[in-house]
Enzyme design. Sequence first.
Site, mmCIF file in Angstrom:
data_model
loop_
_atom_site.group_PDB
_atom_site.id
_atom_site.type_symbol
_atom_site.label_atom_id
_atom_site.label_comp_id
_atom_site.label_asym_id
_atom_site.label_seq_id
_atom_site.Cartn_x
_atom_site.Cartn_y
_atom_site.Cartn_z
ATOM 1 N N ALA A 148 0.669 -1.237 0.023
ATOM 2 C CA ALA A 148 -0.143 -0.107 -0.023
ATOM 3 C C ALA A 148 0.992 1.239 -0.103
ATOM 4 O O ALA A 148 0.580 2.241 -0.944
ATOM 5 C CB ALA A 148 -0.872 -0.114 1.242
ATOM 6 N N TYR A 149 1.957 1.396 0.895
ATOM 7 C CA TYR A 149 2.860 2.321 0.695
ATOM 8 C C TYR A 149 3.450 2.490 -0.425
ATOM 9 O O TYR A 149 3.838 3.854 -0.969
ATOM 10 C CB TYR A 149 3.888 2.156 1.757
ATOM 11 C CG TYR A 149 4.763 3.352 2.052
ATOM 12 C CD1 TYR A 149 4.403 4.550 2.720
ATOM 13 C CD2 TYR A 149 6.174 3.252 1.645
ATOM 14 C CE1 TYR A 149 5.333 5.576 2.895
ATOM 15 C CE2 TYR A 149 6.964 4.172 1.827
ATOM 16 C CZ TYR A 149 6.606 5.373 2.480
ATOM 17 O OH TYR A 149 7.405 6.661 2.472
#
Length: 241
Positions: free
Chosen positions: A147-148
């Site tokens: 996600a990052y």
Amino acid sequence: MAVTYDFAGKTAIVTGGSRGIGRAVAAHLARSGADVWIWDADPVPADGIRNQTVDVTKAGDIKAALTEIVAGTGRIDILVNNAGYLGPYHGFETFDPAEWQRIIGVNLLGTFEVTHQVLPVMRQAGRGRIVNMGSLAGKEGLPNLAAYSAASAGVIAFTKALSREVCDTGIRVNCVAPGPIDTDLIRRLGNKVVSDMIGASPLKRLGAVDEVAALVLWLCSDASSFNTGAVFDMSGGRARY
């Protein structure tokens, strides 16, 4: 030899500026003469720097803080979009969707929202510097940080696109993509993860926040007038492209 800049008379906003990279950037800008305002959800006082409590995911917080600054100075010369949230170091299948929504919200949508409100002030003046903090994860995609990585990739693409929309002005928009930097954000991943990151670095160490700040200040200066839409690695040689 130390490189110095003169930002006297310039007004700067640094989001997420109470800790880590953001705090180093804010301190360097202040020492160079800028009127620095930190926007942070949990602000920490710093000498010579003004703090406002701002959650970058909340448009109302941003509007209120920006109104106060513009009422006093009438200008925004520098915006450093540094607020970020790394989240847990987990495989994607075990990720709580609420976590990746928060990661996207702070890192990408927060950058959108702050820039959307600050940019008109810069456009009215016809000049300004915007530096977005991305990540090596956004260029290469790092396992257990899906996600990052996705949020950082969005920041990189946003930087490139926005720079082309404002190239008819004196506004320059660039991105810094650090690899692992010695901050609490990275240290919280645990000794094993940090050790692996150091081992993967050709320079065999973490970067220092002051090293990142030095690059950001250059991008904010007149010395960087021909750079826009660029992504500058700060990875100790780890970046592969």
